[in-house]
Design an enzyme around this catalytic site. Structure first.
Site, PDB file in Angstrom:
ATOM      1  N   ASN A  76       0.863  -1.194   0.000  1.00  0.00           N
ATOM      2  CA  ASN A  76       0.000   0.000   0.000  1.00  0.00           C
ATOM      3  C   ASN A  76       0.897   1.241   0.000  1.00  0.00           C
ATOM      4  OD1 ASN A  76      -1.856   2.020   0.452  1.00  0.00           O
ATOM      5  ND2 ASN A  76      -2.315   1.420   2.561  1.00  0.00           N
ATOM      6  N   LYS A 111      -0.042   4.282  -0.287  1.00  0.00           N
ATOM      7  CA  LYS A 111      -0.728   5.454   0.283  1.00  0.00           C
ATOM      8  C   LYS A 111      -0.582   6.668  -0.657  1.00  0.00           C
ATOM      9  CE  LYS A 111       0.114   3.439   4.757  1.00  0.00           C
ATOM     10  NZ  LYS A 111      -0.013   3.571   6.180  1.00  0.00           N
ATOM     11  N   HIS A 169      -9.597   0.919   4.837  1.00  0.00           N
ATOM     12  CA  HIS A 169      -8.314   1.081   5.533  1.00  0.00           C
ATOM     13  C   HIS A 169      -8.530   1.997   6.742  1.00  0.00           C
ATOM     14  CE1 HIS A 169      -4.191   2.321   6.394  1.00  0.00           C
ATOM     15  NE2 HIS A 169      -3.819   1.226   5.752  1.00  0.00           N
ATOM     16  N   GLU A 206      -6.958   4.390   7.878  1.00  0.00           N
ATOM     17  CA  GLU A 206      -6.779   5.831   7.622  1.00  0.00           C
ATOM     18  C   GLU A 206      -8.038   6.427   6.991  1.00  0.00           C
ATOM     19  OE1 GLU A 206      -3.067   5.468   5.505  1.00  0.00           O
ATOM     20  OE2 GLU A 206      -2.100   4.886   7.377  1.00  0.00           O
ATOM     21  N   GLU A 218      -5.342  -5.287  10.574  1.00  0.00           N
ATOM     22  CA  GLU A 218      -4.317  -4.271  10.805  1.00  0.00           C
ATOM     23  C   GLU A 218      -4.604  -3.519  12.110  1.00  0.00           C
ATOM     24  OE1 GLU A 218      -2.283  -3.028   6.906  1.00  0.00           O
ATOM     25  OE2 GLU A 218      -4.029  -1.763   7.176  1.00  0.00           O
ATOM     26  N   GLY A 255       2.533   1.882  10.774  1.00  0.00           N
ATOM     27  CA  GLY A 255       3.484   2.985  10.636  1.00  0.00           C
ATOM     28  C   GLY A 255       4.233   3.328  11.917  1.00  0.00           C
ATOM     29  N   SER A 307       3.551  -2.533  10.277  1.00  0.00           N
ATOM     30  CA  SER A 307       5.003  -2.572  10.473  1.00  0.00           C
ATOM     31  C   SER A 307       5.638  -3.907  10.067  1.00  0.00           C
ATOM     32  CB  SER A 307       5.348  -2.223  11.927  1.00  0.00           C
ATOM     33  OG  SER A 307       4.935  -0.890  12.217  1.00  0.00           O
TER      34      SER A 307
HETATM   35  C1  PEP Z   1      -0.724   0.038   6.154  1.00  0.00           C
HETATM   36  O1  PEP Z   1      -0.839   1.237   6.034  1.00  0.00           O
HETATM   37  O2  PEP Z   1      -1.612  -0.687   5.700  1.00  0.00           O
HETATM   38  C2  PEP Z   1       0.440  -0.490   6.858  1.00  0.00           C
HETATM   39  C3  PEP Z   1       0.378  -1.710   7.273  1.00  0.00           C
HETATM   40  O3  PEP Z   1       1.508   0.370   7.041  1.00  0.00           O
HETATM   41  P1  PEP Z   1       2.949  -0.008   7.664  1.00  0.00           P
HETATM   42  O4  PEP Z   1       3.401  -1.297   7.013  1.00  0.00           O
HETATM   43  O5  PEP Z   1       3.814   1.140   7.289  1.00  0.00           O
HETATM   44  O6  PEP Z   1       2.757  -0.178   9.126  1.00  0.00           O
END
Ligand code: PEP
Length: 252
Positions: free
Chosen positions: A9, A11, A97, A99, A169, A175, A215
Site C-alpha cells: 500500500n 498510500k 483502511h 486511515e 491491521e 506505521g 510494520s
Molecule cells: C498500512 O498502512 O496498511 C500499513 C500496514 O503500514 P505499515 O506497514 O507502514 O505499518
C-alpha cells in the site's frame, strides 16, 4: 491450500514516474517467483502509468486501488467508481483502511456497500479491520473485530466472497515500527476466520485469505507467514523500497 498474497500500500506517495520505476525495480527482483500473489496499490493518479507498465512488461503483479465508491456513476464529487477502475486494469481494491475510517469518516456500513459492490464488479476487495490501542487496552479487541467483520460482510455473496481478502491491521501497529507479535496476530486472525464462518459459511472461511498488516518488514515477515491462519501481508512503508518489498515477497 490458500495462495499467500502480499500487497504493498503506497498510500499518498510517489508520482507516476516514481511509481513506474518502483514497479520496474521490484519486478527485476521478484520475477520468477510464483508462490506468492503480489499486488501493488498506487494512488489513483498513478494507476494508468502503473497499469501500462505491468501490461507491457507482462508482469505477474496485481493492481489495487486504495479506495472506491460503491456506485458506477453519479453525483459523487471526488469519487472513483468500480467501472472506472476496471477500465484501467485494476484487479483489487483496498476497502476500509483505518486511515479512511479515521480521517475520512468511513463507517462499517459504507465499507459493506463497497465490499459488495467490488465483489459484484469482479474486483477483489482487501477489506481492512483493526482495533485501536485504547480498544486493545480496554479488552475490546474481540468485540471490535467481530463487529467489523460481521458488518463488512453483511449480505455479501458467499460464492464471490471466497476470493476476497481481509487484512487485520491493528491501528497501533500501522506505521509505528511496533508490529504485533505473530502469535497475537494469529489469535485475532483465527477469530476473523471463525467470524467469516458464522457470517457467511465454513467453505468461504476456509478459502478466504487473511493478511496481517502493521510494520511488516523483511525481518519479521517469515514469523507471520509461519502461522496457520495468516495468508499474507498488507505492507505500507516497507513497500516503498523495492529491495525491502522484494525480500518480504521472497520471505521463505
Ligand atoms: C498500512 O498502512 O496498511 C500499513 C500496514 O503500514 P505499515 O506497514 O507502514 O505499518
Amino acid at each position: 491450500m490458500r495462495r499467500p498474497i502480499i500487497a504493498g500500500n503506497w498510500k499518498m506517495n510517489l508520482l507516476p514516474g516514481q511509481a513506474v520505476a518502483l514497479v520496474d525495480d521490484l519486478w527485476g527482483m521478484i520475477s520468477g517467483q510464483g508462490s506468492v500473489e503480489v499486488v501493488v496499490c498506487p494512488p489513483f493518479m498513478d494507476i494508468p502509468a502503473v497499469s501500462e507498465m505491468i501490461g507491457s512488461g507482462k508482469m505477474d503483479i496485481g493492481l489495487a486501488a486504495q479506495n472506491m465508491h460503491w456506485e458506477e456513476s453519479g453525483a459523487f464529487t471526488g469519487e472513483v467508481s468500480p467501472t472506472m477502475l476496471l477500465k484501467f486494469g485494476v484487479t483489487h481494491v483496498i476497502i476500509g483502511h483505518s486511515e479512511r475510517r479515521q480521517f475520512f469518516g468511513e463507517t462499517d456500513q459504507g465499507v459493506n456497500r463497497k465490499v459488495r459492490s467490488a465483489l459484484e464488479h469482479g474486483l477483489v476487495p482487501i477489506m481492512c479491520v483493526g482495533e485501536t490501542l485504547k480498544q486493545r487496552e480496554a479488552g475490546d479487541t474481540e468485540n471490535v473485530i467481530v463487529n467489523q467483520v460481521k458488518c463488512g460482510l453483511f449480505e455479501a455473496d458467499s460464492a464471490r466472497a471466497n476470493g476476497m481478502v481481509i487484512a487485520y491491521e491493528p491501528l497501533w501497529a500501522i506505521g509505528t515500527g511496533k508490529a504485533a507479535t505473530a502469535l497475537d496476530a494469529e489469535e485475532v486472525i483465527s477469530l476473523v476466520r471463525r467470524t467469516v464462518s458464522e457470517t457467511l459459511n465454513a467453505e468461504t472461511a476456509d478459502r478466504i485469505r487473511i493478511q496481517y498488516g502493521g510494520s511488516v518488514n523483511p525481518d519479521n515477515i517469515s514469523e507471520f507467514m509461519s502461522q496457520q491462519d495468516i495468508d499474507g501481508a498488507l505492507v505500507g512503508g516497507a513497500s516503498l523500497k523495492a529491495e525491502d518489498f522484494a525480500k518480504i515477497v521472497r520471505f521463505s
